[in-house]
Motif scaffolding. Structure first.
Motif, PDB file in Angstrom:
ATOM      1  N   ASN A  12      42.661  42.123  34.166  1.00 55.82           N
ATOM      2  CA  ASN A  12      42.416  41.868  32.737  1.00 55.82           C
ATOM      3  C   ASN A  12      41.129  41.068  32.532  1.00 55.82           C
ATOM      4  O   ASN A  12      40.601  40.452  33.440  1.00 55.82           O
ATOM      5  CB  ASN A  12      43.623  41.199  32.076  1.00 55.82           C
ATOM      6  N   TYR A  13      40.651  41.131  31.312  1.00 50.90           N
ATOM      7  CA  TYR A  13      39.362  40.501  30.990  1.00 50.90           C
ATOM      8  C   TYR A  13      39.375  38.996  31.212  1.00 50.90           C
ATOM      9  O   TYR A  13      38.361  38.434  31.620  1.00 50.90           O
ATOM     10  CB  TYR A  13      38.965  40.820  29.550  1.00 50.90           C
ATOM     11  N   GLN A  41      39.885  37.079  23.029  1.00 52.73           N
ATOM     12  CA  GLN A  41      40.644  38.332  22.951  1.00 52.73           C
ATOM     13  C   GLN A  41      40.274  39.126  21.695  1.00 52.73           C
ATOM     14  O   GLN A  41      40.070  40.327  21.762  1.00 52.73           O
ATOM     15  CB  GLN A  41      42.144  38.036  22.986  1.00 52.73           C
TER      16      GLN A  41
END
Length: 97
Positions: A12-13, A41
């Motif tokens: 994930n980022y 996000q």
């Protein structure tokens, strides 16, 4: 990563950002929110939706392929986030662009 890569990230980022900058993600997130006024996000989502709009404009990929390329779990997930950011569902936008 969103605009210049065709690869689906394997992680994930938040993990990627944290590792690249060598800081705890919570710390980075707090600073980012204070400076930009939105969460990391939400910033990423906005950029993913802009990329989705760009891909729809070229009309080379269908919504399933666009969702996969932008690491969405489904077309429905992409469409729901698209609606939240743009105000239209992705299928309607693609059809009426």
């Amino acid at each position: 990563m969103i605009h210049y890569s065709d690869k689906v990230p394997k992680t994930n980022y938040s993990d990627i950002i944290s590792k690249k900058l060598n800081y705890d993600y919570t710390y980075l997130s707090n600073i980012f929110s204070d400076v930009k006024g939105i969460t990391i996000q939400h910033f990423i989502i906005k950029h993913k939706i802009e990329k989705a709009k760009e891909l729809m404009l070229y009309d080379e990929l269908n919504l399933t392929e666009i969702a996969y390329r932008l690491n969405y779990s489904s077309v429905a997930h992409l469409s729901n986030q698209f609606k939240k950011v743009i105000g239209l569902y992705s299928s309607f936008y693609k059809k009426n662009r």
